[in-house]
Design a protein around this motif. Sequence first.
Motif: not given
Length: 571
Positions: A197, A275, A279, A533-534, A536, A539
């Motif tokens: 991230t 996490r 983010i 959340l993973d 990426v 995001w």
Amino acid sequence: PQTYEADETQLKDRLAFIDRYPNAARITRLSLSVSFTALAIGAILGIIQALHRTNVFRGLISSADYYSVLTGHGVLLALFFTIFFLTGIFTWGTSNSLGRKLSSPRFSLAWFLLMLSGAVMTSTAIFGGLVGQIPFSADVLYTFYAPLQAHPLFYAGLATWLAGTWLAGVDWFRTYYQWRQDNPGERIPLQMFMIMTTMLMWYIATLGVAVEVLVFLLPMSLGLIESVDPLLTRTLFWYFGHPVVYFWLMPAYFTWYTVLPKLSGGRLFSDPLARVVFILFLLLSTPVGFHHQYADPGVPEGFKFIAMTNTMFLLLPSFLTAFTVVASMEYGARQRGGTGYLGWLKSLPWGNPAFAGCALAGLMFAAGGFSGIVNAGMNINSLVHNTLWVPGHFHLTVGTASALTMMAISYWLYPQITGKRLQFYGVAQIQPYIWFIGMGLMSNAMHRAGLAGVPRRTAEPQYQQFDFAPLLGSMSEMRLQIAIGGSLLTLGALMFVFVMVGTWLAERGRGRLRVDSHLPEPISGASDSPRVLDNVKLWFLIAVVLVAIAYGFPIYSMVADGVFSPAAPPF
Ligand code: HEM
Ligand code: CU
């Protein structure tokens, strides 16, 4: 016993990091050695400035040279010390968290050498300005605002160095993708998640400064173009200039979340919260750059207001961090037998320099956060804008939260990547406290001097005759505190470098290496994190959209009248 040294029985069947991943250890070692060299030089420039500005000692440089010195101080510390440290610890973190070698030793060495040659070019341009005969010069300060101009070598070096950081990210991502092939469906290890991230944020953010340097400043200093738009180049700079502060801070957060809990004697409180925080930084770091341009005419007020709102939202991940990190420390302290509402604080390992440095850095970061809230307010910003308050603020954040954490964790990291035991432990033990006291003095006096109106970035602050006692203190007292504080800080930096060089030169210790890179599982682990959340990629896309919203219209209006034309935008 030194608490972060695991006991021998625990380590018996675990190989040291340097033996498991010799290449990653080497790249980390190389990065850290450049980082610490930059720190030593930058710290010496720091004391020269502090003594010159305060009129305590002016024998070393002329006031005209002050600006080359200040450029060197800013660039060497804020860009080279911090970011070479980052590439070092992220290289370590990639191998350590994936349990895997870097994908190609040649490629790793290539990006390191690219960064190094860029840094050498830029430094040559800066220090050339201090040596009469050499035609280089760069007294454009760390922000290199047009129409100030440096020698082309300054810009070319920055661009080369930047390209090196991009390739470093490619190296880590590539290693991750190889790991992913072998581990489909597994959660991204927390350290790797933080590295990814952070690097995605860096790719978005550095686009601005890359365009600024390659399209405008380098051609301008080569004489290829006649004029640039100062507002546009400043805007491109600050598009990068805010997120870079998170690039300084993320190695510290990485350390506080994943290593500090262990040093405290416990475990991380919550993996999912960590996490979420990273983010939020990816999403919100870039669309806030206009908060550095509140005083710039030509940026619509509405966009400044959006930047202010986003900035205040950015407090959220920092508060979440304060909560999670302190909770993990308290857990560790209670594991060590601590009791009471605050009594547990006594059970923390304050004699362990790695722990003490991180904890003191976090404490100062809280103070820096509060003075940052003042900077971020559109109205009260004008009270402190371009005064000494601002260096007072960022020496608490990048100059302590990041810098002291980086020094402190090196006491723990360096033995792992060199195979040497830490030398001069007693010096290391008091070093974080010296830094803490020095910064307490220097930063506090800088804040007060700023409120009294003393400008930053000048060798001749003409404010000696005023007396602001009792409200802010007398000018002579503030100056003295800056001089004493600055001297202690430089002492602290040199003590640190002394311990590192001593460790580097020491014989490889008898028996097994005793610092352990193993990190305990969080109390609430990755399996408690929602899978989204993973994601990426998702995001990253949202971050790009937010940037387009915040910057699309203002940048369009600046280039609509001609890319190289300095005319005012049509508001
Ligand atoms: C500026 C002292 C460490 C980053 C300054 C100034 C002083 C100073 C007095 C203000 C000069 C002026 O505005 O006229 C020191 C001392 C240090 C130290 C004595 C002890 C070693 C650091 C560290 C960092 C840092 C560790 C970052 C990691 C900066 C930056 C500037 C600055 C970015 C602003 C440069 C500019 O205005 O272009 N420092 N500092 N300093 N310092 Fe430090
Ligand atoms: Cu900012």
